[in-house]
Design a protein around this motif. Structure first.
Motif, PDB file in Angstrom:
ATOM      1  N   ASN B  30     -39.479   8.960  -4.088  1.00 28.95           N
ATOM      2  CA  ASN B  30     -39.410   7.741  -4.916  1.00 28.95           C
ATOM      3  C   ASN B  30     -40.010   6.532  -4.211  1.00 28.95           C
ATOM      4  OD1 ASN B  30     -38.008   9.425  -6.449  1.00 28.95           O
ATOM      5  ND2 ASN B  30     -36.026   8.371  -6.302  1.00 28.95           N
ATOM      6  N   TYR B  31     -39.711   6.407  -2.929  1.00 24.74           N
ATOM      7  CA  TYR B  31     -40.221   5.271  -2.171  1.00 24.74           C
ATOM      8  C   TYR B  31     -41.729   5.319  -2.088  1.00 24.74           C
ATOM      9  CZ  TYR B  31     -35.454   4.283  -0.624  1.00 24.74           C
ATOM     10  OH  TYR B  31     -34.133   3.984  -0.572  1.00 24.74           O
ATOM     11  N   VAL B  32     -42.244   6.521  -1.806  1.00 29.62           N
ATOM     12  CA  VAL B  32     -43.688   6.646  -1.643  1.00 29.62           C
ATOM     13  C   VAL B  32     -44.412   6.198  -2.911  1.00 29.62           C
ATOM     14  CG1 VAL B  32     -45.564   8.227  -1.142  1.00 29.62           C
ATOM     15  CG2 VAL B  32     -43.376   8.515  -0.013  1.00 29.62           C
ATOM     16  N   TRP B  33     -43.839   6.519  -4.048  1.00 34.96           N
ATOM     17  CA  TRP B  33     -44.467   6.107  -5.295  1.00 34.96           C
ATOM     18  C   TRP B  33     -44.549   4.590  -5.421  1.00 34.96           C
ATOM     19  CZ3 TRP B  33     -47.769   8.159  -8.256  1.00 34.96           C
ATOM     20  CH2 TRP B  33     -47.805   9.552  -8.395  1.00 34.96           C
ATOM     21  N   LEU B  34     -43.571   3.920  -4.836  1.00 32.37           N
ATOM     22  CA  LEU B  34     -43.543   2.457  -4.968  1.00 32.37           C
ATOM     23  C   LEU B  34     -44.492   1.740  -3.992  1.00 32.37           C
ATOM     24  CD1 LEU B  34     -39.745   1.784  -5.513  1.00 32.37           C
ATOM     25  CD2 LEU B  34     -41.613   1.435  -7.134  1.00 32.37           C
ATOM     26  N   LEU B  35     -44.900   2.445  -2.941  1.00 32.92           N
ATOM     27  CA  LEU B  35     -45.685   1.773  -1.901  1.00 32.92           C
ATOM     28  C   LEU B  35     -46.919   1.012  -2.407  1.00 32.92           C
ATOM     29  CD1 LEU B  35     -45.489   4.135   1.209  1.00 32.92           C
ATOM     30  CD2 LEU B  35     -44.521   1.847   0.912  1.00 32.92           C
TER      31      LEU B  35
END
Ligand SMILES: Nc1nc2c(ncn2[C@@H]2O[C@H](COP(=O)(O)OP(=O)(O)O)[C@@H](O)[C@H]2O)c(=O)[nH]1
Ligand SMILES: [Mg+2]
Lengths: 248, 89
Positions: B30-35
Motif C-alpha cells: 500500500n505504501y509503495v503505491w502512494l510513493l
C-alpha cells in the motif's frame, strides 16, 4: 599593497571593450546612459555601439550630437532601417565591434553603467568568458515592480531553475559581459526572439561549458520612455522553456 | 545530451526503483503505491515554498531609485552645457 605594486599589469586592464546598446525611441536615455558610461569607465579603453532601429523620436540625431562631444571613434552609430528586433540588433552590433570583450546593455537606465567596472574586474580576476548581472542575490535588487510582476518573476525563475538547471541565478537579465569570440559562438547557436533570447543565450553558454561568473546588480524600472517588450510574456516564456528543454 | 533526456532519465531511474520496491515488497504494498503521489505533492510544495520564500525575501532597492535621480540630474546638467537636446521627454 606591495604585492599589487609589483604586478601593475594585472590590476590595470589593457583589453578593449565594445558596449553594444540597442535602442528604439530612447533619445533621452541614450544621452544619459552615454554620459554615465564615460563617467564610470574613465580609465578603460572602450567604444559604444548604438544599434538604432530607425526610431521615429530622433534617437539618431541625439547620438550624432553625442559623437561630436565624445568622438566618432568612441561612439559608433550603426543604425538599421526599421525595427527588426533585439536578437538581430545584437548580431548587427557585434559585426562592428572591435573590442576583445563585448558588453550588452539596455539604454533605458535599468542597467546602470556604475556596475561596469565591477563586471570588468570580475572578468579580470576570474578569467571568465561571461560575466552576467544578477538581480536575485545579496547586493542586487529590483525597484519599481508591483506584486504581480514580482510573483511572475519568482514563479518563472523557480520553474526554470527546477527544469533547466542553468547554473546561473538570473536567466532573463540581459546586462552581461562576454569575451567576443564566446559571444560570436553563442549568438550563432541561438534562434529565439525577444524575451526568451536572453534566456537562450545564457543556457546555451552554460551547456557549452563556458565559465560564467555573476555580479549583483540593481534594476530600477525605466524612468523615461516605454517598454517595447511585454504583451503575452507568460505564454512566450513557457514556450521558451519547452523549447530550451528540447533543444539544449 | 538534450536536457529533456536527462530529466526523462531521472524519471526512468525513479520508476525503476519504484518498480523494484513493488516487486521485492520491502515496504508494504500500500505504501509503495502512494510513493509517486507523495513525490508529486512534495514537488508542488517545494515549488510553492520557493516562490513564497522568494517573494518574501525579494530584494528591493528603493535607495537606488533616488541615486538614479541624482545621476540623471547630473547627466542632464552636463549634456545641456554641451548643447545636447535633453529637454523634451
Ligand atoms: N534596436 C532595437 N532596440 C530595441 C528593440 N526593442 C527594444 N529595444 C531596446 O532594447 C532595450 C530593452 O528594451 P525594453 O523595452 O526596455 O525591454 P524591457 O526592459 O524588457 O521592458 C532598450 O534599450 C530598447 O530601446 C528593437 O526592436 N530594436
Ligand atoms: Mg527596460
Amino acid at each position: 599593497m606591495e604585492v599589487l605594486d609589483t604586478k601593475p599589469e594585472r590590476t590595470k586592464s589593457r583589453s578593449k571593450y565594445s558596449i553594444i546598446i540597442p535602442t528604439y525611441n530612447e533619445r533621452l536615455n541614450i544621452a544619459l546612459v552615454t554620459y554615465l558610461i564615460f563617467k564610470h569607465l574613465s580609465d578603460v579603453d572602450f567604444e559604444i555601439i548604438v544599434v538604432d532601429d530607425g526610431s521615429p523620436d530622433g534617437t539618431q540625431d541625439v547620438v550624432k550630437q553625442l559623437q561630436k562631444v565624445y568622438g566618432e571613434d568612441r561612439i559608433l552609430l550603426r543604425p538599421r532601417p526599421s525595427k527588426l528586433g533585439l536578437g538581430t540588433a545584437y548580431r548587427h552590433g557585434l559585426k562592428h565591434a572591435s573590442g576583445d570583450f563585448v558588453v550588452i546593455m539596455d539604454a533605458d537606465l535599468s542597467h546602470h553603467p556604475k556596475y561596469l567596472p565591477g563586471f570588468i574586474r570580475k572578468q579580470t580576476e576570474t578569467g571568465a568568458s561571461i560575466v552576467t548581472g544578477t538581480r536575485y542575490v545579496r547586493g542586487g535588487g529590483v525597484h519599481g515592480w508591483n506584486l504581480m510582476r514580482k510573483l511572475t518573476s519568482r514563479g518563472a525563475n523557480v520553474l526554470a531553475q527546477t527544469l533547466l538547471w542553468p547554473g546561473v541565478s538570473d536567466l532573463t537579465g540581459s546586462f552581461r559581459l562576454y569575451r567576443k569570440s564566446v559571444l560570436e559562438d553563442v549568438i550563432n547557436s541561438c534562434f529565439s526572439k525577444g524575451y526568451v533570447f536572453q534566456m537562450e543565450m545564457i543556457v546555451r553558454a552554460s551547456r557549452k561549458g563556458y565559465h560564467i561568473e555573476e555580479v549583483p546588480i540593481t534594476f530600477v524600472d525605466r524612468v523615461y520612455g516605454s517598454s517595447k517588450l511585454g504583451g503575452s510574456e507568460i505564454v512566450e516564456y513557457l514556450k521558451g522553456l519547452v523549447y530550451l528543454l528540447l533543444t539544449t | 545530451m538534450k536536457h529533456i533526456l536527462k530529466i526523462l532519465g531521472l524519471l526512468a531511474a525513479l520508476s525503476a526503483v519504484w518498480a523494484g520496491l513493488l516487486e521485492t515488497s520491502l515496504i508494504p504494498y500500500n505504501y509503495v503505491w502512494l510513493l509517486p503521489i507523495y513525490l508529486i505533492v512534495s514537488l508542488g510544495c517545494y515549488g510553492l515554498l520557493m516562490v513564497g520564500v522568494g517573494l518574501m525575501v525579494f530584494p528591493t532597492c528603493p535607495q537606488e531609485a533616488t541615486l538614479l535621480q541624482k545621476d540623471i540630474l547630473e547627466a542632464k546638467d552636463f549634456l545641456m552645457r554641451k548643447g545636447i537636446d535633453v529637454g523634451a521627454a
